[in-house]
Write an enzyme that holds these catalytic residues in place. Structure first.
Site, PDB file in Angstrom:
ATOM      1  N   HIS B 260      -8.383  14.711  -2.349  1.00  0.00           N
ATOM      2  CA  HIS B 260      -9.805  14.526  -2.688  1.00  0.00           C
ATOM      3  C   HIS B 260     -10.672  15.657  -2.137  1.00  0.00           C
ATOM      4  O   HIS B 260     -11.785  15.408  -1.671  1.00  0.00           O
ATOM      5  CB  HIS B 260     -10.319  13.182  -2.150  1.00  0.00           C
ATOM      6  CG  HIS B 260      -9.807  11.995  -2.933  1.00  0.00           C
ATOM      7  ND1 HIS B 260     -10.360  11.598  -4.119  1.00  0.00           N
ATOM      8  CD2 HIS B 260      -8.779  11.135  -2.679  1.00  0.00           C
ATOM      9  CE1 HIS B 260      -9.706  10.530  -4.571  1.00  0.00           C
ATOM     10  NE2 HIS B 260      -8.738  10.245  -3.731  1.00  0.00           N
ATOM     11  N   ASP B 323      -6.235   8.938   1.350  1.00  0.00           N
ATOM     12  CA  ASP B 323      -5.707   8.231   0.182  1.00  0.00           C
ATOM     13  C   ASP B 323      -5.385   9.185  -0.975  1.00  0.00           C
ATOM     14  O   ASP B 323      -5.912  10.295  -1.040  1.00  0.00           O
ATOM     15  CB  ASP B 323      -6.738   7.204  -0.303  1.00  0.00           C
ATOM     16  CG  ASP B 323      -8.060   7.849  -0.653  1.00  0.00           C
ATOM     17  OD1 ASP B 323      -8.515   8.744   0.124  1.00  0.00           O
ATOM     18  OD2 ASP B 323      -8.652   7.492  -1.689  1.00  0.00           O
ATOM     19  N   GLU B 324      -4.555   8.718  -1.848  1.00  0.00           N
ATOM     20  CA  GLU B 324      -4.337   9.320  -3.167  1.00  0.00           C
ATOM     21  C   GLU B 324      -4.057  10.824  -3.162  1.00  0.00           C
ATOM     22  O   GLU B 324      -4.622  11.571  -3.939  1.00  0.00           O
ATOM     23  CB  GLU B 324      -5.553   9.032  -4.076  1.00  0.00           C
ATOM     24  CG  GLU B 324      -5.747   7.563  -4.354  1.00  0.00           C
ATOM     25  CD  GLU B 324      -6.907   7.308  -5.303  1.00  0.00           C
ATOM     26  OE1 GLU B 324      -6.798   6.380  -6.113  1.00  0.00           O
ATOM     27  OE2 GLU B 324      -7.919   8.044  -5.247  1.00  0.00           O
ATOM     28  N   ASN B 325      -3.221  11.250  -2.272  1.00  0.00           N
ATOM     29  CA  ASN B 325      -2.733  12.624  -2.346  1.00  0.00           C
ATOM     30  C   ASN B 325      -1.497  12.591  -3.239  1.00  0.00           C
ATOM     31  O   ASN B 325      -0.483  12.001  -2.878  1.00  0.00           O
ATOM     32  CB  ASN B 325      -2.393  13.117  -0.942  1.00  0.00           C
ATOM     33  CG  ASN B 325      -1.659  14.438  -0.971  1.00  0.00           C
ATOM     34  OD1 ASN B 325      -1.791  15.211  -1.924  1.00  0.00           O
ATOM     35  ND2 ASN B 325      -0.876  14.695   0.073  1.00  0.00           N
TER      36      ASN B 325
END
Lengths: 684, 684
Positions: B260, B323-325
């Site tokens: 992100h 999160d969300e790597n």
């Protein structure tokens, strides 16, 4: 001039300057612009808006124009729901063949007399804005956005050629944050709205008896002890100045002196002409505290004060107030009296003039031009000061004759809750002005003044807007744009567009009504508020003992100036009695409104039972019901040409007179129409 | 449990703890509080509010409480229209025998686990708020304001004794300003509303692929190149932190990493795991850019970055996202693969764990406790980190069992437009929790999350409020306060009180409607919008190609989550079919609504003609008309017990199914009720 002749005039105008034939359909599409441009020529055809629409900029444009153009694109997307592919308009992502091409020759300076002219050409193939400066392009972009139109096929811009420039260079709005503080976002959204109607000066009234609102590093007790904690930090001020500059708006600060200074004296009583201690004033009116103009320490203080504040505010002009010093402290101070004797100063007016000359020296040292209310107008001051006329136009005429520049606020006191047309027809240079052309040239423009005794952050927008859009037209457009009917027609459209900027002038009314009713059953109070207005002039404070902390959340605050429904009803009755005489449709329309108001009271009293705050207008609601019933009867009599009963008429007129009384500082605005109906029956 | 049994329960409760007899009139006056307090004991009598009402403070109170008490006085004045004589409550102007006496023992610290308990006693002779800290007094003042009641005689507070303290210490709201920037005033008004419902953590999500929103002095290209100019200056951040502190609210910053981070890479591509150049992302979803966790330069950068940011944000906790790597950049970089081999790092998850350990060291050095999304939960990290659960509650349970503290956001994703009760019934520690008491103690609380893909400054308030008030109750009140009917009843009251803080959650809907209709004839669109909701979950983005700059001003944005009118209609039909079977009054009420909707389309198509933006919901409006007609017929069949025509029923159900389809990313919310009516006719 009535609406029809006005339209005829425009149609004739178009016919004359038209370059290609116009169909009858086109003729009616006079763009709903406010302010009206200097020259407008409607063409055939239109530019249709699609999602591949792009904006490009050519010439010497700075970041201001790129940012503004991006905002314009967002606003267009916001209104139309179109998903434009273009995201940000920047020099490195500029479109080579855009649909809207903006060209400007140079980056303007945000100062008086900067070039704000532009031409705007819409054709089927594209749109062009041409201007000398980016400031002109900003004004043109606002006109462009007002031109947006729609039909069943989508959104479009009618083909048109507009050449535009302002009539007056100084087009201002004063916001008083001294009496009631206004947070940063209030100022910002009003700057947005100002730009939308081409106003270019925010006159920021920053100190008052009731509050000193600027962080001052040299004299921190000014904001620390004089503001109750409600002041702008210098960072916030710089943020606002940048925001204004981005919109091509000057910001002129005002620090009122030698009077209106109680809040200064809390921390610095030595500035006053009488011994302290002092308190922040909580009342409204003219207070006694005044700076001591005879002490050198006063000027030493002001020298340091001006040094800091002139550095903070970049505008060339600096307003020192100068109004409403009642002289009581000066009269009571024998040292001041002695100083006057020793220096041949005959009276307080001359003493204030002495004070003004001293501060003019200081401001000149810091490269500022001094502006003050018309009290400062004294023949022995140099003519590079600007007179701000508030008490009457004569001061302006006198000033111009003696070579002083001036700006007009008399007639633009929007705090007095007068109807829009009252301000709209007030011209800084009326047709019958006795001035020569050279003297007229000294009249720079005007300012609407939003004094803050009776406004809060929740109500300020509804006091400024939409009325100030019409004042903005007075300052920008030619003097012969003065048709009130057409002004009101366009104002109604612009009013909704102004909501785009986050203004609460419409939204907050229903919020107030929900709060006042303590629930969702808002209909009866809404019906009532639709036809009332707050008291005009200075009457509101005479009927209730207001303090700075008094609530501004009552019915009078929810009510709006120039109430739309009431005005439209009055116009309808006028039409019925004058031109549409006894027209069935008009009759029905009038009757329907009257029946609604007649029956409203029964529902309203149910709501009052759980909302004691509404009790103060219970009898107003009852009177609305009764006068509406009178109106219905009068209407029926008139329509049917029935005989009248003199006793009924007299009694009705007596009742109507009584119903004009304020309740809760509000007035019923349909009364004149009902009075007319009753008089029409009696043939009076 | 239904409303009646809930009320009975409260009444029983009151009967038990009552110290004096209660009349039947008093029993119905259960205060409309949200969140409900821990203990409430309703007494006889009431305290009547008059203009001489005063507030006084005793004990060790700091400026925070004096300011808050003054604000409470203003809000009371604002709601009642009463002209209180008391202006500002300050230590030197303290009242000696006030009507509301606040005592507190010490000035609290705005930190986790600070004492927020209070007792509030209302009797005929006066009101007392007692608390250990000023923070408790703040919470008590909000309860006091919610207790305000009115009857025909005026305003009053019912006699009551309340003892209150929160169930969870961490009661948060996340606001994502990375995807769409939110100006300072948006944050401030939401802080006000948070305080009103006793939330105490603003989780400020400050960086995203789409924007880096903080002025950074060490690395100015972060905000200069990563924000399009939309960022907070450090002065603005300090201003907001002070504002939050004044309301007893912690502010925890989040800088999401290692994923992100596209916006960071625009100015500092060397941080990334793949070569640049980078651009600010305009799309939504999971992006590839990730910090390179193998380079020492990354940690040197973050060390300086954290040094500055931990100094700016005083809260003890610091959220690093995590999160969300998606790992794509790591997989594609052979140097990273080699580093992993050399250091026995088996996979990307372990690599991120290595990264987390490194930044934990840095944060520890700056005296911060690390918080991260549940991806950071790795057994080899020390237990002084806090796990923020978003993907499911299991992570929380697992974390607690291993001794980690945690906060819950799974189930509180308010961006997904689910109804209030969905969030309300989601308990951080449900009754059937498998955890031991000690483990339960590790669950600190929860946070509602306002992710910002589909919100603007114009719509954010309506997405947060009023639903988050119910979530606030879940975090503050005891777990057995779970009656949905009563929650909705109280929510409707609190909803309007929240408008006091300048929230636009109600006001902006009509503004949007005026804009969408391009005028004042808003009725038909309002009728339609009253019964539709935006698509739920992640569906909205699947039906339209949204970008960061796409318009958020369409019907879907004017529509509200958990649409009140639609919900009330569904409840009405349920009541009619279940308890009020064939009740004439209920029948009439249902029919009236259905007739309104059936006839609405004819008016609506007139408006579409001049508002192309509304075209996308033309068929939705038509379907509303058709399903309403089906509903009317079903209602008549059912009420009269008439025979049914199987063909009509089948066709109707087919049509109803089709009408469930989204149009303009909106859904008709009365469909389930009509489906039930049709099925009731057929006896299905």
């Amino acid at each position: 001039m009535n609406l029809i002749s006005f339209h005829l005039q425009i149609i004739l105008f178009i016919t004359v300057i038209m370059t290609s034939p116009v169909s009858s359909q086109n003729i009616v599409e006079i763009p709903d612009l406010m302010p009206m441009p200097e020259e407008i020529s409607v063409k055939t055809g239109e530019f249709r808006l699609a999602e591949d629409f792009t904006i490009g900029i050519k010439g010497e444009a700075g970041t201001r124009l790129y940012k503004y153009a991006t905002m314009a694109l967002r606003r267009l997307s916001g209104r139309t729901g179109l998903f434009f592919r273009q995201d940000f308009i920047t020099p490195d992502k500029n479109e080579s063949s855009p649909d809207l091409l903006i060209t400007c020759n140079r980056v303007g300076e945000v100062r008086l007399h900067e070039d704000e002219s532009y031409t705007l050409t819409v054709s089927e193939s594209g749109i062009i804005i041409d201007s000398e400066t980016d400031m002109g392009a900003l004004r043109g972009l606002e006109t462009f956005l007002q031109l947006l139109n729609a039909d069943a096929d989508g959104y479009y811009f009618h083909a048109v050629v507009i050449k535009d420039s302002p009539r007056f260079a100084w087009r201002g709005l004063l916001i008083d944050v001294g009496r009631h503080f206004m947070p940063v976002d209030v100022i910002k959204r009003n700057l947005d709205a100002m730009a939308a109607v081409k106003l270019n000066v925010l006159h920021w009234h920053l100190s008052e008896d009731q509050g000193f609102r600027v962080e001052c590093k040299a004299f921190p007790k000014l904001h620390e002890m004089g503001s109750d904690g409600y002041y702008y930090t210098q960072d916030q001020i710089r943020d606002i100045l940048k925001y204004a500059d981005d919109r091509g708006i000057r910001v002129m600060p005002e620090f009122d002196m030698p009077g209106h200074v109680s809040s200064w004296m809390v921390g610095y009583p030595e500035l006053a002409s009488a011994p302290g201690p002092y308190e922040i004033s909580r009342r409204w009116g003219v207070m006694d505290p005044a700076m001591d103009p005879t002490k050198e320490s006063t000027y030493n203080f002001l020298d340091r004060f001006f040094r800091e504040m002139t550095g903070l505010f970049p505008d060339e002009y600096f307003h020192i107030g100068g109004d409403e010093n009642n002289g009581k402290q000066w009269n009571a101070n024998w040292e001041i009296r002695r100083f006057m004797e020793q220096n041949d100063i005959p009276d307080n007016h001359a003493l204030q003039s002495y004070f003004n000359k001293r501060i003019l020296e200081l401001l000149t040292k810091y490269n500022k031009k001094m502006v003050g209310w018309d009290e400062i107008f004294q023949p022995d001051l140099p003519t590079n000061i600007v007179i701000h006329s508030w008490r009457g136009k004569q001061a302006m005429v006198d000033a111009a004759r003696r070579g002083y520049q001036s700006i007009l606020s008399n007639g633009y006191y929007i705090d007095l809750i007068r109807p829009t047309d009252h301000h709209y027809l007030n011209d800084p240079i009326p047709e019958d002005s006795p001035l020569t052309d050279r003297e007229k040239g000294l009249i720079l423009g005007g300012e609407a003044t939003m004094w803050a005794e009776y406004i809060s952050h929740e109500t300020i927008d509804s006091r400024i807007w939409p009325r100030t859009a019409a004042i903005a037209e007075r300052f920008w457009s030619q003097g012969d744009i003065d048709n009130v009917v057409d002004m009101y027609r366009r104002l109604k459209i612009i009013d909704l567009q102004l909501e785009e900027h986050g203004l609460l002038h419409n939204k907050n009314q229903l919020m107030f009504i929900r709060r006042l009713c303590r629930g969702y059953d808002t209909g009866p109070l809404k019906n009532l508020i639709d036809v009332i207005e707050p008291m005009k002039g200075y009457n509101r404070g005479r009927h209730r003992n207001y303090r700075q902390h008094s609530p501004l959340t009552r019915v009078v605050d929810a009510a709006k100036p120039d109430a739309l429904k009431a005005r439209e009803f009055r116009n309808l009755v006028d039409r019925y009695l004058e031109t549409d005489k006894k027209n069935e449709k008009t009759y029905d329309e009038i009757k329907k409104s009257l029946i609604l108001w007649k029956n409203n009271h029964t529902d309203f009293i149910e709501i009052i039972k759980l909302s004691p705050v509404l009790k103060e207008i219970e009898s107003l609601s009852e009177d609305l019901s009764t006068v509406s019933e009178i109106g219905i009867n009068a209407l029926i009599y008139f329509q049917n040409g029935w005989d009248t009963d003199e006793k009924w008429i007299s009694e009705s007129l007596v009742f109507i007179e009584k119903a004009k009384e304020q309740r809760g500082q509000c007035e019923l605005m349909i009364i004149p129409a009902i009075e007319k109906l009753v008089k029409a029956v009696s043939g009076r």
